[in-house]
Design a protein around this motif. Structure first.
Motif, PDB file in Angstrom:
ATOM      1  N   GLU A 117       0.811  -1.205   0.000  1.00  0.00           N
ATOM      2  CA  GLU A 117       0.000   0.000   0.000  1.00  0.00           C
ATOM      3  C   GLU A 117       0.851   1.265   0.000  1.00  0.00           C
ATOM      4  O   GLU A 117       0.325   2.365  -0.142  1.00  0.00           O
ATOM      5  CB  GLU A 117      -0.932   0.007   1.216  1.00  0.00           C
ATOM      6  CG  GLU A 117      -1.974  -1.100   1.184  1.00  0.00           C
ATOM      7  CD  GLU A 117      -2.761  -1.182   2.483  1.00  0.00           C
ATOM      8  OE1 GLU A 117      -2.410  -0.451   3.434  1.00  0.00           O
ATOM      9  OE2 GLU A 117      -3.700  -1.976   2.558  1.00  0.00           O
ATOM     10  N   ARG A 118       2.177   1.121   0.146  1.00  0.00           N
ATOM     11  CA  ARG A 118       3.054   2.284   0.193  1.00  0.00           C
ATOM     12  C   ARG A 118       3.152   2.919  -1.189  1.00  0.00           C
ATOM     13  O   ARG A 118       3.213   2.239  -2.205  1.00  0.00           O
ATOM     14  CB  ARG A 118       4.434   1.886   0.723  1.00  0.00           C
ATOM     15  CG  ARG A 118       4.346   1.388   2.167  1.00  0.00           C
ATOM     16  CD  ARG A 118       5.612   0.755   2.673  1.00  0.00           C
ATOM     17  NE  ARG A 118       5.316   0.029   3.921  1.00  0.00           N
ATOM     18  CZ  ARG A 118       6.132  -0.841   4.488  1.00  0.00           C
ATOM     19  NH1 ARG A 118       7.318  -1.095   3.959  1.00  0.00           N
ATOM     20  NH2 ARG A 118       5.773  -1.460   5.601  1.00  0.00           N
ATOM     21  N   GLN A 119       3.178   4.239  -1.203  1.00  0.00           N
ATOM     22  CA  GLN A 119       3.106   4.974  -2.457  1.00  0.00           C
ATOM     23  C   GLN A 119       4.196   4.548  -3.428  1.00  0.00           C
ATOM     24  O   GLN A 119       3.936   4.323  -4.615  1.00  0.00           O
ATOM     25  CB  GLN A 119       3.210   6.473  -2.185  1.00  0.00           C
ATOM     26  CG  GLN A 119       3.124   7.324  -3.452  1.00  0.00           C
ATOM     27  CD  GLN A 119       3.284   8.799  -3.147  1.00  0.00           C
ATOM     28  OE1 GLN A 119       3.720   9.179  -2.079  1.00  0.00           O
ATOM     29  NE2 GLN A 119       2.936   9.645  -4.103  1.00  0.00           N
ATOM     30  N   GLU A 120       5.438   4.424  -2.936  1.00  0.00           N
ATOM     31  CA  GLU A 120       6.533   4.097  -3.842  1.00  0.00           C
ATOM     32  C   GLU A 120       6.399   2.688  -4.417  1.00  0.00           C
ATOM     33  O   GLU A 120       6.787   2.428  -5.574  1.00  0.00           O
ATOM     34  CB  GLU A 120       7.878   4.240  -3.118  1.00  0.00           C
ATOM     35  CG  GLU A 120       8.090   3.330  -1.935  1.00  0.00           C
ATOM     36  CD  GLU A 120       7.613   3.926  -0.624  1.00  0.00           C
ATOM     37  OE1 GLU A 120       8.042   3.444   0.433  1.00  0.00           O
ATOM     38  OE2 GLU A 120       6.823   4.894  -0.674  1.00  0.00           O
ATOM     39  N   VAL A 121       5.822   1.758  -3.634  1.00  0.00           N
ATOM     40  CA  VAL A 121       5.636   0.389  -4.123  1.00  0.00           C
ATOM     41  C   VAL A 121       4.524   0.347  -5.156  1.00  0.00           C
ATOM     42  O   VAL A 121       4.634  -0.317  -6.195  1.00  0.00           O
ATOM     43  CB  VAL A 121       5.353  -0.564  -2.950  1.00  0.00           C
ATOM     44  CG1 VAL A 121       5.053  -1.969  -3.464  1.00  0.00           C
ATOM     45  CG2 VAL A 121       6.535  -0.593  -1.990  1.00  0.00           C
ATOM     46  N   ARG A 122       3.417   1.061  -4.903  1.00  0.00           N
ATOM     47  CA  ARG A 122       2.329   1.125  -5.887  1.00  0.00           C
ATOM     48  C   ARG A 122       2.813   1.741  -7.190  1.00  0.00           C
ATOM     49  O   ARG A 122       2.496   1.269  -8.277  1.00  0.00           O
ATOM     50  CB  ARG A 122       1.154   1.929  -5.322  1.00  0.00           C
ATOM     51  CG  ARG A 122       0.457   1.299  -4.128  1.00  0.00           C
ATOM     52  CD  ARG A 122      -0.955   1.853  -3.962  1.00  0.00           C
ATOM     53  NE  ARG A 122      -0.994   3.295  -3.994  1.00  0.00           N
ATOM     54  CZ  ARG A 122      -0.887   4.077  -2.927  1.00  0.00           C
ATOM     55  NH1 ARG A 122      -0.705   3.528  -1.730  1.00  0.00           N
ATOM     56  NH2 ARG A 122      -0.947   5.385  -3.040  1.00  0.00           N
TER      57      ARG A 122
ATOM     58  N   VAL B  85       5.503  -9.207 -12.086  1.00  0.00           N
ATOM     59  CA  VAL B  85       4.383  -8.304 -11.793  1.00  0.00           C
ATOM     60  C   VAL B  85       3.171  -9.102 -11.330  1.00  0.00           C
ATOM     61  O   VAL B  85       2.466  -8.697 -10.390  1.00  0.00           O
ATOM     62  CB  VAL B  85       4.039  -7.447 -13.020  1.00  0.00           C
ATOM     63  CG1 VAL B  85       2.746  -6.667 -12.793  1.00  0.00           C
ATOM     64  CG2 VAL B  85       5.182  -6.489 -13.332  1.00  0.00           C
ATOM     65  N   ALA B  86       2.935 -10.259 -11.962  1.00  0.00           N
ATOM     66  CA  ALA B  86       1.810 -11.101 -11.546  1.00  0.00           C
ATOM     67  C   ALA B  86       1.985 -11.557 -10.106  1.00  0.00           C
ATOM     68  O   ALA B  86       1.020 -11.606  -9.331  1.00  0.00           O
ATOM     69  CB  ALA B  86       1.699 -12.316 -12.469  1.00  0.00           C
ATOM     70  N   GLU B  87       3.224 -11.888  -9.733  1.00  0.00           N
ATOM     71  CA  GLU B  87       3.452 -12.313  -8.341  1.00  0.00           C
ATOM     72  C   GLU B  87       3.225 -11.155  -7.378  1.00  0.00           C
ATOM     73  O   GLU B  87       2.624 -11.323  -6.311  1.00  0.00           O
ATOM     74  CB  GLU B  87       4.868 -12.854  -8.164  1.00  0.00           C
ATOM     75  CG  GLU B  87       5.050 -13.445  -6.778  1.00  0.00           C
ATOM     76  CD  GLU B  87       6.504 -13.543  -6.342  1.00  0.00           C
ATOM     77  OE1 GLU B  87       6.747 -14.189  -5.315  1.00  0.00           O
ATOM     78  OE2 GLU B  87       7.370 -12.973  -7.011  1.00  0.00           O
ATOM     79  N   LEU B  88       3.718  -9.954  -7.725  1.00  0.00           N
ATOM     80  CA  LEU B  88       3.496  -8.794  -6.862  1.00  0.00           C
ATOM     81  C   LEU B  88       2.010  -8.520  -6.681  1.00  0.00           C
ATOM     82  O   LEU B  88       1.548  -8.214  -5.578  1.00  0.00           O
ATOM     83  CB  LEU B  88       4.194  -7.565  -7.449  1.00  0.00           C
ATOM     84  CG  LEU B  88       5.726  -7.596  -7.521  1.00  0.00           C
ATOM     85  CD1 LEU B  88       6.240  -6.284  -8.092  1.00  0.00           C
ATOM     86  CD2 LEU B  88       6.340  -7.847  -6.148  1.00  0.00           C
ATOM     87  N   GLU B  89       1.250  -8.631  -7.756  1.00  0.00           N
ATOM     88  CA  GLU B  89      -0.194  -8.398  -7.663  1.00  0.00           C
ATOM     89  C   GLU B  89      -0.869  -9.464  -6.821  1.00  0.00           C
ATOM     90  O   GLU B  89      -1.800  -9.179  -6.065  1.00  0.00           O
ATOM     91  CB  GLU B  89      -0.791  -8.343  -9.071  1.00  0.00           C
ATOM     92  CG  GLU B  89      -0.346  -7.123  -9.858  1.00  0.00           C
ATOM     93  CD  GLU B  89      -0.829  -7.123 -11.291  1.00  0.00           C
ATOM     94  OE1 GLU B  89      -1.187  -8.225 -11.786  1.00  0.00           O
ATOM     95  OE2 GLU B  89      -0.847  -6.047 -11.920  1.00  0.00           O
ATOM     96  N   ARG B  90      -0.395 -10.705  -6.950  1.00  0.00           N
ATOM     97  CA  ARG B  90      -0.949 -11.783  -6.125  1.00  0.00           C
ATOM     98  C   ARG B  90      -0.667 -11.512  -4.649  1.00  0.00           C
ATOM     99  O   ARG B  90      -1.558 -11.632  -3.805  1.00  0.00           O
ATOM    100  CB  ARG B  90      -0.325 -13.116  -6.560  1.00  0.00           C
ATOM    101  CG  ARG B  90      -0.931 -14.358  -5.907  1.00  0.00           C
ATOM    102  CD  ARG B  90      -0.205 -14.805  -4.646  1.00  0.00           C
ATOM    103  NE  ARG B  90       1.205 -14.999  -4.867  1.00  0.00           N
ATOM    104  CZ  ARG B  90       2.052 -15.222  -3.875  1.00  0.00           C
ATOM    105  NH1 ARG B  90       1.637 -15.226  -2.621  1.00  0.00           N
ATOM    106  NH2 ARG B  90       3.339 -15.402  -4.122  1.00  0.00           N
ATOM    107  N   ARG B  91       0.544 -11.111  -4.339  1.00  0.00           N
ATOM    108  CA  ARG B  91       0.886 -10.817  -2.946  1.00  0.00           C
ATOM    109  C   ARG B  91       0.060  -9.651  -2.408  1.00  0.00           C
ATOM    110  O   ARG B  91      -0.441  -9.695  -1.287  1.00  0.00           O
ATOM    111  CB  ARG B  91       2.374 -10.490  -2.824  1.00  0.00           C
ATOM    112  CG  ARG B  91       3.307 -11.669  -3.022  1.00  0.00           C
ATOM    113  CD  ARG B  91       4.717 -11.283  -2.650  1.00  0.00           C
ATOM    114  NE  ARG B  91       5.635 -12.396  -2.806  1.00  0.00           N
ATOM    115  CZ  ARG B  91       6.814 -12.473  -2.205  1.00  0.00           C
ATOM    116  NH1 ARG B  91       7.204 -11.502  -1.401  1.00  0.00           N
ATOM    117  NH2 ARG B  91       7.606 -13.506  -2.382  1.00  0.00           N
TER     118      ARG B  91
END
Length: 689
Positions: A387-392, A466-472
């Motif tokens: 949820e952190r701005q830089e990660v999004r 990216v798919a893994e990041l979205e899954r997490r």
């Protein structure tokens, strides 16, 4: 309402001594968990009950709204509801709003919620390029300067002598931004939270009639958390007291962890020198923690320059403190999740469990491990990792690069670095603490995960990443009513839990790498002390030898642990808490030589697997092929990348060990409770065939 005798009867001998010291200067050195709030609220109530205090003439001051509210509630229950209990800022703001029209005419400046918009305007005026993180760091530096009585024209001279630094900006530039901020704020008729204190002090200094009126109103003062007082707060307090000595201060030098924000423990430690007639009382009876926990806390500070009480537990003996060394951060987080599961089954509620670490970016590994284990959690004092701005922002940029096929670099880590470089990220970490450093750490965590994924699956690409990041992000987003607390050591101050895990205790993290002076290193020691004393019963201290699975084991446990480990146990021999890939083994460094031919392992992949590429594989290759075929079908059915189901390394371990039960599956690295719940039936069927 309790009588005066009732009030004293409820206290231990040291707390009773505090309650009965009603007149003159009093200093209370109150160790963690010793009931300081109980002592000072009973002191005030005892003074009211005996007629020494008129409740309207007492001001109790603390640092947080929560602490002030708790103090007011206790005072009401003790028959002293008329006493004012406020924060420094709340008390000063009330006085500024009341007396400003009389002293200066008109209404006081409007109080701002945040400095950021005016800092941004000052940066534009001076043509200084800043992002959100740097603007926050500048705002924090302005706050430090103002509470430390450092003016804009003096900042460039004073800041280097105090070890102050804003990442990416020199001292002269920060001074210009500080001056521009102050000018813009005045032009807009506004004030910040530090101005509240400065204006409060100015009103008392400029108008003797106002000062006399405030001093008639407040004749007795109690100040909690006195080790956290800043120079401007000390100056304001002196003006309130007005040369009298009816003041009681309470604090613990061992919990001084905010000196970077202007706090000075010397106001507490030097109090008896300032007031020669001072009554000094030490609270040493700890009602929070077991003897085992306090033994670690006391030894942590033994022989150091920090003046503190030696805590004495009033509880029965509890379990031994646990120590765990892990090969990497992923294994460390997985082991913590398993131990939390065990404690939960033993009756420790999740809400009474905390995982504490040095910086916010360290939360991601634990968020993933807890999610995989099906354990709900809450992140205190910060946003969840995804949820952190830089990660999004970084995830959105990578998603865009995939869609436009604008991907630079041959390997996945190179591709991720190329995308993040467009956000200003570099391989070099900022040298200073602050938001810029926190932002870099979050982005670096994304790079680290890409490196880890590339080791697990050399064919992994940016789309799969990216798919893994979205899954997490999806799995870790669900709100929880009760869960494990994830928090930094700083945000844990003032809290307590039945079970506490202090994690990431390796050199470079604790003490943090930018703690360069002896004073800064000692503050890091006190920060660890605060973490230790948050635990009531179960305390586990962990560290990892490498950041990524398969990485070189170059890390060393924190220097603070050297004298804490049990007799006869060295840091390198402390057993871990997970089963090895090839059966239950003690935790240690990953093998440096092939377990088949005994030759040196030269690549991270070889070290991770434990054998050379040319050696016969130690697992059943036909079984491994069956597991891979099943994984492919399951991944397609679930619409996720194959590595999300299980990595190749995990499939190799399954094919070698051939676990025959759910319990034995949990011993395989990369298999957590959530994956057992999801895949166990299929996997066990394949392994039994």
């Amino acid at each position: 309402m309790p009588t005066s005798d009732d009030l004293l009867a409820a206290l231990d001998p040291e707390q009773r001594a505090v309650a009965q010291a009603l007149r003159g200067p009093v200093r209370v050195l109150a160790g963690a968990g010793t009931g300081k709030t109980r002592a000072i609220t009973h002191r005030i109530a005892y003074g009211v009950a005996t007629g020494v205090y008129d409740p309207q003439h007492v001001l109790a001051v603390t640092f947080t709204t929560r602490a002030a509210g708790e103090m007011r509630g206790r005072l009401r229950s003790l028959g002293a509801g008329g006493v004012q209990a406020r924060t420094f800022h709340s008390a000063a703001l009330r006085q500024v709003r009341y007396f400003w029209p009389r002293v200066y005419g008109g209404e006081p400046p409007e109080l701002m919620d945040t400095k950021i918009p005016i800092v941004a305007a000052a940066a534009r005026r001076h043509q200084v390029e800043t992002d959100q993180a740097r603007r926050r760091d500048v705002a924090s530096e302005i706050e430090w300067a103002k509470v430390s009585n450092v003016r804009p024209e003096d900042y460039a001279r004073v800041a280097p002598t105090r070890g102050r630094e804003v990442a990416g900006l020199d001292h002269a530039t920060v001074a210009r931004l500080f001056e521009g901020y102050e000018q813009l704020k005045r032009d807009q008729g506004r004030m910040d939270m530090e101005d509240v204190l400065l204006c409060g002090a100015a009103i008392l200094a400029d108008d003797e009639r106002v000062a006399a009126e405030i001093r008639r109103q407040y004749r007795f003062f109690v100040v909690d958390e006195f080790q956290d007082v800043s120079p401007i707060q000390s100056a304001l307090l002196d003006l309130w007291v007005g040369g009298r000595d009816e003041i009681c201060v309470v604090g613990d030098p061992a919990q001084t962890i905010y000196s970077f924000a202007g706090a000075r423990a010397s106001y507490l430690t030097d109090f008896p020198r300032r007031f020669e007639s001072c009554t000094s009382v030490e609270l040493v009876r700890n009602y929070r923690s077991t003897p085992q926990v306090l033994d670690v806390a006391n030894r942590l500070l033994a022989g150091t320059a920090t003046a503190s009480v030696r805590l004495q537990s009033q509880r029965d003996a509890g379990p031994d403190v646990a120590w765990a060394e892990h090969p990497d951060e992923v294994a460390e987080a997985d082991a913590v999740a398993r131990e939390i599961t065990r404690l939960r089954r033993a009756g420790v509620p999740l809400r009474e469990t905390a995982v504490l670490f040095r910086i916010n970016a360290q939360s991601e590994a634990f968020e993933e491990a807890l999610t995989s284990a099906g354990i709900p959690y809450v992140v205190r004092g910060a946003l969840r990792f995804f949820e952190r701005q830089e990660v999004r922002q970084a995830t959105a940029l990578m998603r865009g690069a995939v869609r436009t096929d604008d991907v630079a670099g041959d390997s996945l880590p190179e591709q991720v670095r190329a995308v993040l470089s467009t956000t200003g990220w570099t391989d070099q970490a900022p040298t200073a603490r602050g938001q810029a450093r926190d932002r870099w750490e979050s982005l670096q965590a994304l790079v680290t995960r890409a490196e880890e994924l590339a080791q697990e699956n050399p064919a992994a690409d940016l789309a799969g990443y990216v798919a893994e990041l979205e899954r997490r992000a999806h799995e870790q987003h669900a709100p929880v009513a009760e869960g494990v607390t994830l928090a930094t050591l700083h945000t844990a101050k003032g809290l307590e839990w039945d079970a506490v895990f202090l994690c990431g205790l390796q050199e470079g993290s604790v003490p943090i790498t930018y703690a360069s002076t002896p004073a800064e290193v000692e503050e890091e020691r006190r920060l660890l002390y605060v973490g230790v004393t948050r635990a009531r019963e179960h305390l586990t201290l962990t560290w990892s030898l490498a950041r990524n699975p398969g990485g070189q084991a170059r890390r060393k446990p924190s220097r603070f642990l050297t004298d804490l480990l049990p007799a006869g146990v060295s840091a390198a021999s402390v057993p871990g808490q997970r089963g090895a890939q090839r059966g239950e083994k003690k935790r240690g460094r990953r093998p440096a030589t092939c377990r088949i031919c005994n030759l040196a392992l030269t690549t991270a992949r070889q070290r991770n697997r434990g054998y050379c590429e040319d050696c016969p594989v130690p697992y059943d290759e036909e079984l491994f092929a069956s597991l891979r075929a099943w994984r492919k079908e399951r991944a397609e059915a679930d619409e996720v990348p194959a590595f999300v189901v299980f990595s190749d390394a995990t499939l190799e371990a399954l094919a070698e060990v051939r676990p025959d039960s759910r319990e034995k599956l949990l011993r395989i690295n990369g298999v957590g409770p959530a994956k057992v719940e999801r895949y166990a039936d299929d996997v066990l069927e394949i392994l039994s065939s």
